[in-house]
Design a protein around this motif. Structure first.
Motif, PDB file in Angstrom:
ATOM      1  N   LYS A 156       0.842  -1.208   0.000  1.00  0.00           N
ATOM      2  CA  LYS A 156       0.000   0.000   0.000  1.00  0.00           C
ATOM      3  C   LYS A 156       0.875   1.256   0.000  1.00  0.00           C
ATOM      4  O   LYS A 156       0.609   2.221  -0.733  1.00  0.00           O
ATOM      5  CB  LYS A 156      -0.922   0.006   1.212  1.00  0.00           C
ATOM      6  CG  LYS A 156      -1.878   1.210   1.244  1.00  0.00           C
ATOM      7  CD  LYS A 156      -2.785   1.180   2.459  1.00  0.00           C
ATOM      8  CE  LYS A 156      -3.781   2.338   2.431  1.00  0.00           C
ATOM      9  NZ  LYS A 156      -3.144   3.652   2.320  1.00  0.00           N
ATOM     10  N   ASN A 159       2.326   1.715  -3.489  1.00  0.00           N
ATOM     11  CA  ASN A 159       1.330   2.211  -4.446  1.00  0.00           C
ATOM     12  C   ASN A 159       1.015   3.685  -4.219  1.00  0.00           C
ATOM     13  O   ASN A 159       0.894   4.464  -5.172  1.00  0.00           O
ATOM     14  CB  ASN A 159       0.050   1.374  -4.355  1.00  0.00           C
ATOM     15  CG  ASN A 159       0.160   0.071  -5.118  1.00  0.00           C
ATOM     16  OD1 ASN A 159       0.675   0.034  -6.234  1.00  0.00           O
ATOM     17  ND2 ASN A 159      -0.323  -1.015  -4.524  1.00  0.00           N
ATOM     18  N   ASP A 160       0.873   4.066  -2.950  1.00  0.00           N
ATOM     19  CA  ASP A 160       0.588   5.475  -2.636  1.00  0.00           C
ATOM     20  C   ASP A 160       1.743   6.381  -3.078  1.00  0.00           C
ATOM     21  O   ASP A 160       1.525   7.468  -3.626  1.00  0.00           O
ATOM     22  CB  ASP A 160       0.340   5.645  -1.138  1.00  0.00           C
ATOM     23  CG  ASP A 160      -0.977   5.035  -0.684  1.00  0.00           C
ATOM     24  OD1 ASP A 160      -1.817   4.737  -1.553  1.00  0.00           O
ATOM     25  OD2 ASP A 160      -1.158   4.848   0.539  1.00  0.00           O
ATOM     26  N   LYS A 161       2.970   5.920  -2.834  1.00  0.00           N
ATOM     27  CA  LYS A 161       4.142   6.723  -3.207  1.00  0.00           C
ATOM     28  C   LYS A 161       4.254   6.845  -4.721  1.00  0.00           C
ATOM     29  O   LYS A 161       4.590   7.926  -5.246  1.00  0.00           O
ATOM     30  CB  LYS A 161       5.409   6.075  -2.638  1.00  0.00           C
ATOM     31  CG  LYS A 161       6.673   6.907  -2.841  1.00  0.00           C
ATOM     32  CD  LYS A 161       6.591   8.213  -2.072  1.00  0.00           C
ATOM     33  CE  LYS A 161       7.842   9.051  -2.269  1.00  0.00           C
ATOM     34  NZ  LYS A 161       7.747  10.353  -1.562  1.00  0.00           N
ATOM     35  N   ILE A 162       3.966   5.766  -5.426  1.00  0.00           N
ATOM     36  CA  ILE A 162       4.021   5.793  -6.891  1.00  0.00           C
ATOM     37  C   ILE A 162       3.006   6.793  -7.448  1.00  0.00           C
ATOM     38  O   ILE A 162       3.310   7.576  -8.349  1.00  0.00           O
ATOM     39  CB  ILE A 162       3.790   4.377  -7.453  1.00  0.00           C
ATOM     40  CG1 ILE A 162       5.011   3.491  -7.149  1.00  0.00           C
ATOM     41  CG2 ILE A 162       3.521   4.414  -8.954  1.00  0.00           C
ATOM     42  CD1 ILE A 162       4.778   2.017  -7.345  1.00  0.00           C
ATOM     43  N   ARG A 163       1.778   6.762  -6.909  1.00  0.00           N
ATOM     44  CA  ARG A 163       0.755   7.731  -7.353  1.00  0.00           C
ATOM     45  C   ARG A 163       1.183   9.157  -7.031  1.00  0.00           C
ATOM     46  O   ARG A 163       0.967  10.078  -7.831  1.00  0.00           O
ATOM     47  CB  ARG A 163      -0.591   7.406  -6.691  1.00  0.00           C
ATOM     48  CG  ARG A 163      -1.322   6.242  -7.334  1.00  0.00           C
ATOM     49  CD  ARG A 163      -2.758   6.171  -6.861  1.00  0.00           C
ATOM     50  NE  ARG A 163      -2.849   5.890  -5.432  1.00  0.00           N
ATOM     51  CZ  ARG A 163      -2.880   4.661  -4.926  1.00  0.00           C
ATOM     52  NH1 ARG A 163      -2.852   3.604  -5.752  1.00  0.00           N
ATOM     53  NH2 ARG A 163      -2.965   4.464  -3.636  1.00  0.00           N
ATOM     54  N   GLU A 164       1.771   9.343  -5.861  1.00  0.00           N
ATOM     55  CA  GLU A 164       2.233  10.681  -5.459  1.00  0.00           C
ATOM     56  C   GLU A 164       3.258  11.226  -6.448  1.00  0.00           C
ATOM     57  O   GLU A 164       3.318  12.441  -6.702  1.00  0.00           O
ATOM     58  CB  GLU A 164       2.851  10.593  -4.061  1.00  0.00           C
ATOM     59  CG  GLU A 164       3.411  11.893  -3.518  1.00  0.00           C
ATOM     60  CD  GLU A 164       4.134  11.684  -2.209  1.00  0.00           C
ATOM     61  OE1 GLU A 164       5.211  12.270  -2.027  1.00  0.00           O
ATOM     62  OE2 GLU A 164       3.622  10.915  -1.362  1.00  0.00           O
ATOM     63  N   GLY A 166       3.229  10.641  -9.567  1.00  0.00           N
ATOM     64  CA  GLY A 166       2.613  10.782 -10.872  1.00  0.00           C
ATOM     65  C   GLY A 166       2.892   9.628 -11.811  1.00  0.00           C
ATOM     66  O   GLY A 166       2.778   9.773 -13.032  1.00  0.00           O
ATOM     67  N   ARG A 168       2.588   5.166 -12.669  1.00  0.00           N
ATOM     68  CA  ARG A 168       1.718   3.996 -12.527  1.00  0.00           C
ATOM     69  C   ARG A 168       2.611   2.766 -12.422  1.00  0.00           C
ATOM     70  O   ARG A 168       3.784   2.811 -12.789  1.00  0.00           O
ATOM     71  CB  ARG A 168       0.809   3.852 -13.753  1.00  0.00           C
ATOM     72  CG  ARG A 168      -0.123   5.031 -14.009  1.00  0.00           C
ATOM     73  CD  ARG A 168      -0.779   4.907 -15.377  1.00  0.00           C
ATOM     74  NE  ARG A 168       0.192   4.998 -16.453  1.00  0.00           N
ATOM     75  CZ  ARG A 168       0.293   4.149 -17.474  1.00  0.00           C
ATOM     76  NH1 ARG A 168      -0.528   3.091 -17.525  1.00  0.00           N
ATOM     77  NH2 ARG A 168       1.192   4.313 -18.429  1.00  0.00           N
ATOM     78  N   ALA A 196      10.609   5.211 -10.704  1.00  0.00           N
ATOM     79  CA  ALA A 196       9.639   6.164 -11.257  1.00  0.00           C
ATOM     80  C   ALA A 196      10.328   7.121 -12.230  1.00  0.00           C
ATOM     81  O   ALA A 196       9.775   7.464 -13.281  1.00  0.00           O
ATOM     82  CB  ALA A 196       8.958   6.942 -10.137  1.00  0.00           C
ATOM     83  N   ASP A 203       5.606   6.756 -17.856  1.00  0.00           N
ATOM     84  CA  ASP A 203       5.356   6.723 -16.406  1.00  0.00           C
ATOM     85  C   ASP A 203       4.804   5.383 -15.925  1.00  0.00           C
ATOM     86  O   ASP A 203       4.162   5.319 -14.871  1.00  0.00           O
ATOM     87  CB  ASP A 203       4.372   7.829 -15.987  1.00  0.00           C
ATOM     88  CG  ASP A 203       4.952   9.223 -16.214  1.00  0.00           C
ATOM     89  OD1 ASP A 203       6.157   9.390 -15.958  1.00  0.00           O
ATOM     90  OD2 ASP A 203       4.210  10.105 -16.654  1.00  0.00           O
TER      91      ASP A 203
END
Length: 347
Positions: A156, A159-164, A166, A168, A196, A203
């Motif tokens: 989790k 995933n949160d850090k990856i979304r932060e 920008g 996928r 990333a 991305d």
């Protein structure tokens, strides 16, 4: 006072509910340090003179009295100030510690009537809950324990850090990333930032990208340091050690890695001396197949007496880190592992 978890602290901070005194401790040091920063950021968000209202003390360098005296001072053109007290070590009797029983009366006086214009954040590197001064902090502060994350929590977080950032990621890429890095959130964050950045321009972090970039770090972690240490390649050994420590690797973890590899080497040398066949040695040692040739060659070259001295020195370093001899906290532990590696390179 009950010890809070990370989520309970987060919920309080979302509501802008601040305690006058916090105690942050636990094995997950990255999230612990991030929590201390978050509290300071929120409290001082509207401060135009933050540099005058955010003070940090390390108990390796200053006594607790200095920090508590500063906490009694009024903030400068602001409603509150932050006083952070880091590198706290409260250890078992007989070990070196920097917050002691004799500090309890002064600490208790402050905790009984904390300043209304200061928020004090105690950040503990080691907290023996059996000690009286530790129990005082746990009772009088809002205490938050940062336990190591489970695999699901790590996924989790990733995933949160990856979304932060920008980006996928494929599900299997995230799971592989966690499998390779383990439960060191500081290191996991660094690796996520690396993959990333490499995922440009679309991305998308793929399984193949993780394997190509993070697998190299795994090889370095598991073998590169000790491989170069065993052959006394000074330049590469020091470079790898610095990279690992800068990436957030815990000195005790690295010490365990070094100890494990040298013990395997000593055991292989002993088995060779007894005439045990190569296949049986590799079965007992359980090295990855791609390391068999190099490991057997290292074992043949190794000197028994030197291996004995190495293992004794590793044991001394383990004791030094655990008893904070030569300095406690992250700085002291890092110094101990660096001194060990330099000494082993000179054997």
């Amino acid at each position: 006072m009950a010890v809070l978890g990370r989520e309970e602290l987060r919920n309080q901070l979302k509501k802008r509910e601040f305690a006058p005194v916090y105690l942050l401790f636990g094995a997950e040091t990255f999230l612990r340090d991030l929590a201390a920063k978050t509290i300071a950021d929120l409290v001082l968000a509207d401060s135009s003179l933050r540099e005058f209202n955010e003070i940090e003390y390390s108990l390796n360098d200053s006594p607790i009295s200095h920090a508590l005296s500063d906490a009694e001072q009024l903030p400068m053109i602001a409603s509150r100030r932050i006083v952070r007290v880091s590198d706290i070590i409260i250890s078992a009797p007989g070990k070196r510690e920097n917050l002691k029983e004799e500090d309890e009366p002064l600490l208790n006086r402050y905790l009984e009537r904390p300043s209304e214009t200061s928020i004090v954040i105690f950040v503990a590197e080691e907290l023996d809950k059996r000690r009286k001064v530790a129990r005082l902090l746990l009772e009088k502060c809002v205490a938050v324990e940062f336990a190591q994350l489970s695999d699901n929590e790590l996924i989790k977080w990733a995933n949160d850090k990856i979304r932060e950032l920008g980006a996928r990621a494929e599900d299997k890429a995230v799971r592989q990333l966690v499998a390779l890095v383990g439960n060191n959130v500081r290191r996991l964050t660094n690796e996520i930032e690396k993959v990333a950045a490499a995922a440009l321009p679309d991305d998308l972090i793929t399984f193949e990208l993780v394997e190509s970039l993070v697998a190299n770090s795994r090889v370095i972690d598991n073998f590169g340091l000790t491989d170069n240490l065993m052959v006394k390649n000074k330049g590469k050994t020091i470079h790898i050690l610095k990279k690992l420590l800068d990436d957030g690797a815990e000195p005790l973890m690295l010490l365990g890695l070094i100890a494990s590899n040298f013990r395997k080497l000593a055991l292989a040398k002993e088995l060779m001396g007894q005439g045990v066949e190569r296949r049986e040695i590799l079965r007992v040692i359980k090295m990855p197949p791609f390391k068999h040739e190099e490991f057997i060659a290292s074992a043949r070259r190794a000197d028994r007496e030197e291996l004995s001295r190495v293992l004794n020195k590793i044991a001394e370093t383990d004791l030094a880190i655990k008893t904070s001899r030569g300095g406690g906290g992250k700085t002291g532990s890092r110094l101990q592992i660096e001194m060990l590696v330099y000494e082993l390179l000179s054997f």
